[in-house]
Design an enzyme around this catalytic site. Structure first.
Site, short mmCIF file in Angstrom:
data_model
loop_
_atom_site.label_atom_id
_atom_site.label_comp_id
_atom_site.label_asym_id
_atom_site.label_seq_id
_atom_site.Cartn_x
_atom_site.Cartn_y
_atom_site.Cartn_z
N SER A 17 0.81 -1.22 0.00
CA SER A 17 0.00 0.00 0.00
C SER A 17 0.85 1.27 0.00
CB SER A 17 -0.97 0.00 1.18
OG SER A 17 -1.97 -0.99 1.00
N THR A 63 -5.88 -2.95 7.85
CA THR A 63 -5.86 -4.34 7.43
C THR A 63 -5.85 -5.24 8.67
OG1 THR A 63 -4.76 -5.92 5.94
CG2 THR A 63 -3.34 -4.43 7.22
N LYS A 67 -9.65 -4.65 11.38
CA LYS A 67 -10.77 -4.10 10.61
C LYS A 67 -12.07 -4.02 11.42
CE LYS A 67 -9.12 -5.36 6.01
NZ LYS A 67 -9.44 -6.03 4.74
N ASP A 103 -13.16 -2.49 0.57
CA ASP A 103 -12.76 -3.85 0.21
C ASP A 103 -13.72 -4.49 -0.79
OD1 ASP A 103 -10.37 -4.20 1.56
OD2 ASP A 103 -11.32 -4.89 3.40
N GLY A 129 -13.20 -18.23 5.07
CA GLY A 129 -12.74 -17.34 6.12
C GLY A 129 -13.90 -16.66 6.79
N GLY A 131 -13.09 -13.48 8.85
CA GLY A 131 -12.58 -12.23 9.39
C GLY A 131 -13.16 -11.03 8.68
N ARG A 153 -12.83 -22.64 9.28
CA ARG A 153 -12.38 -23.76 10.13
C ARG A 153 -13.16 -23.78 11.44
NH1 ARG A 153 -6.03 -22.76 10.22
NH2 ARG A 153 -6.85 -20.63 10.29
N THR A 154 -13.48 -22.61 11.97
CA THR A 154 -14.28 -22.52 13.19
C THR A 154 -15.72 -22.23 12.78
OG1 THR A 154 -12.38 -21.62 14.36
CG2 THR A 154 -14.52 -21.39 15.42
N TYR A 207 -1.79 -11.57 -1.79
CA TYR A 207 -1.03 -11.23 -2.99
C TYR A 207 0.46 -11.52 -2.86
CZ TYR A 207 -0.27 -6.82 -0.42
OH TYR A 207 0.05 -5.89 0.53
N GLY A 228 -4.85 -11.37 -5.69
CA GLY A 228 -5.09 -10.40 -4.63
C GLY A 228 -4.54 -9.02 -4.92
#
Length: 265
Positions: A17, A63, A67, A103, A129, A131, A153-154, A207, A228
């Site tokens: 960035s 990031t 976030k 995003d 994911g 998050g 996964r969770t 990325y 990405g």
């Protein structure tokens, strides 16, 4: 007085960035800089935001892992950020903290650029994911008319995200009909790509490397892939204009980013 903005996350040394925004700052002829900030924990991030509130910063891109905290610290929240439950952009104005999310716009721009034939409206999309990045992706794809399922996964985190955004918790059965799979997790996903349709599109928000193992496996199967870096640049465009209040210079930042990564253009 020099305008100061930047990006905050942990870790942050890998971030492109500053290079991207720095190129735009130079091309626009601004008396400004765009720095990388690495707050060690939530308390340090809150202190950084407070410094911005006091006028030390023009704004911040945010990031992982901050976030969702960025959203919680804001005085004013855009509909987009509220809808996805996370913010990747904080603007400081007269003691106020305003939160937004670019995003989702970055994700849709990347898809339009590298998978132009894909139309997600009415199609099944799987987001990997749970998050802040996954929240933004799920919200944007839902807004585009997709049926969105989240795999994590969770399972409890996937359920919380799905409940918040009005999407669904996906199962492996979804993969057989998925038009798009977006990896918004930090780790390489353990995903059987053999279950995917032959015309599925894969996108990875990571990325570094540009061609992740997830995308490489998809390419080996002849699938369309979206990297990405395209999303990073896509979300950076509206961020730059919001942070510095000027139109985006028309320069090629992708080639410069690839060179910094040691990747071929």
């Amino acid at each position: 007085m020099t305008m100061v903005a930047g990006v905050a996350g942990q870790p942050i040394a890998h971030s492109l960035s500053p290079l991207i925004h720095g190129a735009w700052v130079a091309a626009a002829g601004l008396d400004a800089r765009y720095d990388a900030f690495a707050p060690e924990d939530a308390e340090a991030f809150a202190a950084l935001v407070e410094a911005g509130r006091r006028g030390a910063l023009r704004g911040l891109n945010v990031t992982a892992p901050y976030k969702e905290q960025a959203l919680a610290l804001a005085d004013e929240v855009s509909e987009t950020a509220r809808g996805c439950g996370s913010a990747n952009l904080l603007l400081f104005d007269g003691g106020l903290v305003r939160a937004d999310s670019t995003d989702g716009a970055g994700l849709m721009a990347a898809l339009a650029e590298q998978a132009p034939s894909l139309d997600v409206a009415g199609r099944i999309v799987v987001v990997l994911g749970a998050g802040g990045a996954a929240r933004a992706a799920a919200a944007a794809l839902k807004a585009a008319g997709a049926r969105v399922g989240v795999l994590n996964r969770t399972e409890a985190r996937a359920t919380a995200l799905a409940d918040d955004l009005g999407v669904e918790v996906a199962t492996a059965d979804w993969l057989g009909e998925a038009a798009l799979v977006v990896n918004a997790a930090t780790a390489d996903p353990a995903l059987d790509q053999g279950l995917l349709p032959k015309d599925a599109v894969l996108m990875d928000m990571t990325y570094r490397p540009l061609l992740t193992p997830f995308l490489a496996a998809g390419r080996a199967r002849g699938l369309t892939t979206v990297d990405g870096l395209a999303m990073l640049i896509g979300q950076a465009r509206p961020s730059f204009e919001a942070l510095f209040g000027v139109a985006l210079p028309d320069i090629d930042v992708r080639t410069a980013a690839l060179a910094a990564m040691g990747e071929a253009a």
